[in-house]
Write a protein that holds these residues in place. Structure first.
Motif, PDB file in Angstrom:
ATOM      1  N   ASP A 102       0.811  -1.213   0.000  1.00 19.66           N
ATOM      2  CA  ASP A 102       0.000   0.000   0.000  1.00 19.66           C
ATOM      3  C   ASP A 102       0.853   1.276   0.000  1.00 19.66           C
ATOM      4  O   ASP A 102       1.837   1.366   0.731  1.00 19.66           O
ATOM      5  CB  ASP A 102      -0.924   0.007   1.217  1.00 19.66           C
ATOM      6  N   PRO A 131      -2.442   0.058  -4.203  1.00 21.41           N
ATOM      7  CA  PRO A 131      -3.369   0.357  -3.090  1.00 21.41           C
ATOM      8  C   PRO A 131      -4.061  -0.918  -2.612  1.00 21.41           C
ATOM      9  O   PRO A 131      -4.311  -1.846  -3.386  1.00 21.41           O
ATOM     10  CB  PRO A 131      -4.369   1.338  -3.703  1.00 21.41           C
ATOM     11  N   GLN A 163      -9.518   4.888   4.355  1.00 15.97           N
ATOM     12  CA  GLN A 163      -9.315   5.542   3.058  1.00 15.97           C
ATOM     13  C   GLN A 163      -9.805   6.988   3.082  1.00 15.97           C
ATOM     14  O   GLN A 163     -10.189   7.549   2.055  1.00 15.97           O
ATOM     15  CB  GLN A 163     -10.066   4.758   1.965  1.00 15.97           C
ATOM     16  N   TYR A 210      -5.671   6.620  -7.326  1.00 10.29           N
ATOM     17  CA  TYR A 210      -4.286   6.176  -7.537  1.00 10.29           C
ATOM     18  C   TYR A 210      -3.958   5.872  -9.000  1.00 10.29           C
ATOM     19  O   TYR A 210      -2.780   5.832  -9.371  1.00 10.29           O
ATOM     20  CB  TYR A 210      -4.007   4.917  -6.710  1.00 10.29           C
ATOM     21  N   PRO A 214      -6.894  -1.633  -6.990  1.00  7.10           N
ATOM     22  CA  PRO A 214      -6.444  -2.091  -5.673  1.00  7.10           C
ATOM     23  C   PRO A 214      -6.480  -3.612  -5.540  1.00  7.10           C
ATOM     24  O   PRO A 214      -7.156  -4.318  -6.288  1.00  7.10           O
ATOM     25  CB  PRO A 214      -7.460  -1.453  -4.721  1.00  7.10           C
TER      26      PRO A 214
END
Length: 605
Positions: A102, A131, A163, A210, A214
């Protein structure tokens, strides 16, 4: 003492000191080699730490399992379901994966620079670049559905709170940020309607922030289902979990990969029916076999680094788990507690799984007792086990008991051969620690059922159908669930009651030859008891479930069971074996839900 004797004595003392110096030098060199491979074995032992960052920040004892990340990154499975017993480091390992991947931890490469994962170039490239959405269902417990779903809502709420930086993300539009806040606030308010889509929505928002899909980490996925089975709210919980899993892992295009961990392998039909992108790794599979639990070398090295010279005693007490092709695996919880306290006692008690095992044993008090007693005597029992656990069929299925005993770590599987969904193996009690649990709990569960089968046998031998009815009614109303007796289940209720009665009479094996589903006359009877002793009665049993389309009541169903015995001439083999017809007792068993009726045909004179 003469001068010569004094010189010899001094020489012997110098020789002894030199040998001791050599020994200490070798010991220090061996410790240096051990600590090079596992640099935190000599640190203070902390019991109960489940998060990797806590261990690193407090400089605590740690056995390096980061090579799991290397192995996992080099595999291609979209979704990996990994099952291991409780207290085997699943939560800590998922925390380690999260900390490594992460971006929130990208400024702390020092956490991993002296660990095995850092030796792999691909892993170093992935550090801090992916992530992670992480959630645990370990707190989804309660006496009813409302309590358990509240625990799930709290877990999802914590997932969203981790988050919170999305609220200030410039890459997210205002509508995205508002959607994040709406879901989070709904979780805070306990609104169950947002559960099913909470993870997919977060995946999409994290991806937008990002620019990288994820990874999903789901720990203790089966806890809410195990609790629901014991608590009696299975239908509500499985409906919620199916919706969540379908939306998260089937319809969600916004995640890269996922790791799911738990104790049991719940069958596809129960939970994963529409997921074809999942790979499952149980304790009998070779993949990741040394990533959970401590190997024997790791335990031996830890004892040396903690200056504890008692390896053989520790091995005798805690060794025995077998994962895949790795023998001599140790339970981390027991080892860490021993290193901390220095007492050779049982530390590992799996209370939640005991509830389910006890439930099954109480419902089938005889069927597996003989084999359990063999295990208690240190013997090996050969079994064919389906590691998939189907909760709808669990109550009436002997396989469920053995699947659970294997999954929770109470028995170990050796000489494993796999055939499609079945695992054929030799099973035995895992170690001394588990053996003590068996003595205190498992056999006690069997003893709780002794009253049923003793009374049923007495009623059977006395031909007392009313007493047999009362006993079966007591069992069905006190122990059975709709999974067993309900006509809506795909399971054949006749087969369930057949197995129940067979279990109740199995202790007659010294007096009767018990035959099940054997052809005789013009058909196949359900159960027949052939007497071993001369002049004792024989028994033929037929089981039928009420059919409202053909029968007006349960009495007619029972009469039809007796008529089938007569019309199909099921007594033919007994008469051919020399048993007089007047000594053959014919019994018809009729069932409707949890209602039971037993009737008999009078002996012919």
């Amino acid at each position: 003492m003469s001068e010569r004797e004094q010189i010899l004595l001094e020489f012997e003392e110098r020789s002894r000191l030199l040998e001791e110096k050599k020994r200490l030098t070798a010991y220090r060199e061996s410790l240096a080699a051990i600590l090079k491979d596992n640099p935190y074995l000599g640190e203070n032992v902390g019991v109960g730490y489940q998060y990797f960052t806590e261990i690193k920040e407090n400089n605590l004892f740690y056995i390096d399992k980061t090579y799991f990340i290397t192995e996992w990154l080099h595999r291609s499975a979209k979704i990996s379901l990994i099952t291991r017993p409780r207290r085997f480091g699943k939560t800590l390992l998922l925390s380690t994966v999260r900390t490594f991947l992460d971006p929130h931890y990208a400024e702390h490469p020092e956490y991993f620079e002296d660990l095995k994962v850092w030796q792999d170039p691909l892993c170093r490239m992935r550090f801090g670049q992916i992530p992670v959405i992480s959630v645990s269902f370990g707190s989804c417990k309660g006496i009813d559905y409302a309590h358990s779903i509240r625990g799930m809502l709290n877990s999802l709420k914590a997932m969203y709170s981790s988050q919170d930086d999305l609220l200030t993300s410039e890459r997210l539009e205002e509508d995205d940020r508002n959607e994040f806040k709406e879901i989070r606030e709904a979780l805070f308010r306990g609104e169950e309607t947002v559960v099913e889509n909470s993870i997919p929505i977060l995946c999409r928002l994290v991806y937008k922030h990002y620019g990288v899909k994820p990874v999903i980490l789901l720990d203790e996925y089966d806890t809410p289902l195990l609790e629901a089975y014991v608590g009696g709210y299975w239908e509500e919980m499985i409906a919620s979990c199916r919706g969540l899993f379908h939306n998260t892992f089937k319809e969600n295009e916004w995640f890269e990969r996922a790791i799911i961990t738990g104790v049991t392998k719940i069958s596809r039909n129960s939970l994963f029916s529409d997921l074809n992108n999942i790979e499952t790794y149980t304790i009998t599979d070779e993949e990741y076999s040394d990533c959970f639990g401590f190997t024997e070398k790791e335990v031996e090295d830890a004892l040396k680094c903690q200056n504890m010279d008692c390896f053989q005693e520790v091995k005798a007490m805690y060794d025995g788990f077998i994962f895949g092709n790795h023998r001599d695996i140790y339970n981390p919880w027991s080892i860490c507690n021993f290193l901390d306290r220095g007492k050779l006692i049982s530390y590992w008690i799996n209370t939640s799984s005991n509830k389910i095992i006890g439930d099954i044993i109480r419902r089938h008090p005889v069927r597996s007792k003989f084999e359990i007693e063999r295990l208690m005597a240190g013997e090996v029992v050969h079994k064919k086990i389906n590691e998939n656990i189907t909760f709808q069929y669990m109550d009436g299925d002997e396989n469920s008991l053995w699947s659970l005993l294997l999954a929770v770590g109470y028995i170990k599987a050796d000489n494993v051969e796999k055939y499609e969904e079945y695992t054929e193996c030799d099973v035995s009690v895992t170690n001394q620690e588990v053996m003590s649990m068996f003595r205190n709990e498992i056999l006690g569960m069997f003893d709780n059922g002794n009253l049923y089968y003793n009374e049923f046998i007495r009623a059977l031998l006395a031909h007392n159908t009313e007493e047999m009815e009362d006993i079966l009614l007591d069992i069905t109303y006190s122990s059975m669930s709709y999974f067993d007796t309900g006509t809506s289940s795909k399971r054949n209720p006749e087969n369930f009651f057949h197995g129940l009665v067979l279990g109740l009479i199995v202790s007659l094996k010294d007096r009767y030859r018990i035959i099940s589903n054997r052809e005789s006359g013009r058909g196949r009877y359900d159960i027949a008891l052939y007497p071993i002793r001369p002049k004792e009665n024989a028994f033929i049993m037929e089981f039928k479930v009420f059919d409202e389309r053909k029968e007006k009541d349960l009495a007619q169903t029972a009469a039809n069971a007796l008529r089938q015995i007569e019309e199909k001439q099921y007594e033919a083999d007994m008469i051919a074996a020399g048993i007089p017809g007047e000594r053959i007792c014919k019994l018809g068993f009729a069932f409707e839900g949890k209602e039971v009726m037993v009737v008999k045909e009078k002996h012919r004179q």
